[in-house]
Design an enzyme around this catalytic site. Structure first.
Site, PDB file in Angstrom:
ATOM      1  N   ASP A  83       1.099  -0.570   0.247  1.00 32.12           N
ATOM      2  CA  ASP A  83      -0.049   0.199   0.467  1.00 32.12           C
ATOM      3  C   ASP A  83       0.632   1.526   0.180  1.00 32.12           C
ATOM      4  O   ASP A  83       1.889   1.452   0.948  1.00 32.12           O
ATOM      5  CB  ASP A  83      -0.521  -0.068   1.437  1.00 32.12           C
ATOM      6  CG  ASP A  83      -1.897   1.444   1.071  1.00 32.12           C
ATOM      7  OD1 ASP A  83      -2.379   1.114   0.527  1.00 32.12           O
ATOM      8  OD2 ASP A  83      -2.350   1.769   2.306  1.00 32.12           O
ATOM      9  N   HIS A 192      -7.452   9.660   4.357  1.00 33.27           N
ATOM     10  CA  HIS A 192      -7.029   8.602   5.534  1.00 33.27           C
ATOM     11  C   HIS A 192      -7.495   9.023   6.483  1.00 33.27           C
ATOM     12  O   HIS A 192      -7.536  10.430   6.720  1.00 33.27           O
ATOM     13  CB  HIS A 192      -5.903   8.289   5.164  1.00 33.27           C
ATOM     14  CG  HIS A 192      -4.802   7.783   3.877  1.00 33.27           C
ATOM     15  ND1 HIS A 192      -4.537   8.439   3.222  1.00 33.27           N
ATOM     16  CD2 HIS A 192      -5.173   7.080   3.341  1.00 33.27           C
ATOM     17  CE1 HIS A 192      -4.215   7.600   1.819  1.00 33.27           C
ATOM     18  NE2 HIS A 192      -5.076   6.327   2.371  1.00 33.27           N
ATOM     19  N   LYS A 196     -12.898  12.335   8.490  1.00 31.24           N
ATOM     20  CA  LYS A 196     -12.422  12.597   7.211  1.00 31.24           C
ATOM     21  C   LYS A 196     -13.457  14.196   6.558  1.00 31.24           C
ATOM     22  O   LYS A 196     -13.088  14.695   5.592  1.00 31.24           O
ATOM     23  CB  LYS A 196     -13.116  11.606   6.587  1.00 31.24           C
ATOM     24  CG  LYS A 196     -12.789   9.817   6.877  1.00 31.24           C
ATOM     25  CD  LYS A 196     -13.215   9.005   5.344  1.00 31.24           C
ATOM     26  CE  LYS A 196     -12.376   7.965   5.980  1.00 31.24           C
ATOM     27  NZ  LYS A 196     -10.567   7.576   5.584  1.00 31.24           N
TER      28      LYS A 196
HETATM   29  P1  13P Z   1      -9.191   4.467   5.624  1.00 28.81           P
HETATM   30  O1  13P Z   1      -8.080   5.342   6.579  1.00 28.81           O
HETATM   31  O2  13P Z   1     -10.260   5.334   5.565  1.00 28.81           O
HETATM   32  O3  13P Z   1      -9.409   2.981   6.136  1.00 28.81           O
HETATM   33  O4  13P Z   1      -8.317   4.288   4.522  1.00 28.81           O
HETATM   34  C1  13P Z   1      -7.210   3.081   4.098  1.00 28.81           C
HETATM   35  C2  13P Z   1      -6.415   3.934   3.236  1.00 28.81           C
HETATM   36  O5  13P Z   1      -6.900   4.046   2.114  1.00 28.81           O
HETATM   37  C3  13P Z   1      -5.200   2.954   2.882  1.00 28.81           C
HETATM   38  O6  13P Z   1      -4.385   3.103   1.997  1.00 28.81           O
HETATM   39  O1  G3H Z   2      -2.897   4.872   3.978  1.00 30.68           O
HETATM   40  C1  G3H Z   2      -2.606   4.705   4.792  1.00 30.68           C
HETATM   41  C2  G3H Z   2      -2.610   3.535   5.893  1.00 30.68           C
HETATM   42  O2  G3H Z   2      -3.903   3.597   6.127  1.00 30.68           O
HETATM   43  C3  G3H Z   2      -1.652   3.153   6.453  1.00 30.68           C
HETATM   44  O3  G3H Z   2      -1.557   3.768   7.897  1.00 30.68           O
HETATM   45  O4  G3H Z   2       0.861   4.051   7.016  1.00 30.68           O
HETATM   46  O5  G3H Z   2       0.376   3.870   9.308  1.00 30.68           O
HETATM   47  O6  G3H Z   2       0.822   2.618   8.011  1.00 30.68           O
HETATM   48  P1  G3H Z   2       0.293   3.593   7.400  1.00 30.68           P
HETATM   49 ZN    ZN Z   3      -4.629   5.152   0.813  1.00 31.92          ZN
END
Ligand code: 13P
Ligand code: G3H
Ligand code: ZN
Length: 338
Positions: A83, A192, A196
């Site tokens: 991610d 995120h 929001k």
């Molecule tokens: P949320 O913070 O809404 O759960 O989104 C997570 C996300 O987009 C991870 O890439």
């Molecule tokens: O997009 C972000 C995800 O919620 C991951 O968050 O970078 O704190 O692991 P993190």
């Molecule tokens: Zn994301």
């Protein structure tokens, strides 16, 4: 590890008109909960790890925890996805330990010298170049790639202090064609985290339909898709938490986004909240408890329930047996012919 390529999983979802949740993980309990929810609801699932998660788990632990989940659920299509990959280097590392999909977040320039949260947005051409570099490397190995056009709020909003850049549909066709990405994250006004919106959420739903017309075969991704349900906020607050005015994307909006062309739905915050609420409850109700299994167990159970319910809401439930998982070698041939 016989994981499913994300390209195949999202192609199947697009053809059948449902969404696949991509759930963030950092530890064993989260991986177990997601796999259990997928098993209970017979769902294909994307398990994703951020750069921070790779650092937290020291990569090798994540690799073996995922191998365990796959061994225990051999008949489920499970995809392991990076991610918000910041650069080619980390994408290579993830592919090296067996990820079947990576995201290159080329919309932001994550150079090494700029402090976290202050990185500048990249130009269209720079984003395209960075994304294509990753797509070429990944596709030669059969691995799927997600790119991003536009920027989100939350972790990215400090970067663009006064504005979130929504995806420009006019750029989508060229970006997908020149990079070859399998999936594209669209910025439609989500962000995120747990805060929001200040008022009723307004999302650029039309934008999804416009992008779908311009790239009919690319999967689309919605980041920042946690719903931050009121019951969870109340539960966290009831047991000593402090999450005032938290607000997320209503399930009905996510369902509309799926109808308009979104296939991958990223969820992290809701999972974090479910875990936190369950742990807080044990700590408040049983202050004498000090066995981690007595609070991590309920946390795992709460997370399983939450994710199973999302799998039903996104329409993923029941689709685990729809197709035979492709191998990375088959995907290599697929990309070779394109
Ligand atoms: P949320 O913070 O809404 O759960 O989104 C997570 C996300 O987009 C991870 O890439
Ligand atoms: O997009 C972000 C995800 O919620 C991951 O968050 O970078 O704190 O692991 P993190
Ligand atoms: Zn994301």
């Amino acid at each position: 590890m016989p994981l499913c390529p994300m390209r195949q999983m999202l192609d199947e979802a697009r053809k059948a008109g449902y969404g696949v949740g991509a759930y963030n993980v950092n530890n064993m309990e989260q991986i177990q909960a997601i796999a259990q929810a997928a098993r209970e609801t017979a769902s294909p699932v994307i398990i994703q790890a951020s750069k921070g998660a790779l650092e937290y788990t020291n990569l090798v632990y994540l690799k073996h925890l995922m191998a365990a989940a796959v061994e225990e659920n051999a008949d489920l299509p499970i995809c392991l996805h990076l991610d918000h990959g910041p650069n080619l280097e980390l994408c290579k590392e993830a592919i090296g330990i067996g990820f079947t999909s990576v995201m290159i977040d080329g919309s932001i320039d994550y150079d090494k010298k700029t402090p976290e949260g202050k990185h500048p947005a990249r130009s269209f051409e720079d984003n395209l170049r960075a994304t294509k570099e990753v797509a070429d490397y990944a596709h030669a190995r059969g691995v799927s790639v997600e790119g991003e056009l536009g920027t989100l709020g939350g972790i990215e909003e400090e970067t663009h202090a006064d504005k979130v850049l929504l995806t420009d549909p006019a750029q989508v066709e060229e970006f997908v064609r020149r990079t070859g990405v399998d999936a594209l994250a669209l910025a439609i006004g989500t962000s995120h985290g747990a805060y929001k919106f200040k008022h009723e959420p307004v999302l650029a739903m039309d934008l999804i339909s416009q992008c779908r017309e311009r790239a009919p075969e690319c999967a689309f991704v919605m980041h920042g898709s946690s719903s931050v349900p009121k019951e969870l906020v109340d539960e966290v607050n009831k047991y000593g938490g402090r999450m005032p005015n938290a607000m997320g994307v209503p399930i009905a909006s996510i369902q509309e986004a799926i109808r308009r062309g979104i296939q991958k739905i990223n969820v992290d915050t809701d999972g974090r909240m479910a875990v936190t609420a369950a742990i807080r409850k044990v700590f408040i109700e049983k202050p004498g408890e000090f066995d981690p299994r007595k609070y991590l167990g309920p946390a795992r159970e709460a997370l399983t329930k939450l994710i199973a319910s999302k799998m039903r809401d996104f329409g993923t439930a029941g689709h685990a047996g729809d197709y035979k998982r492709k191998t990375l070698d088959e995907m290599k041939k697929f990309y070779g012919k394109k």
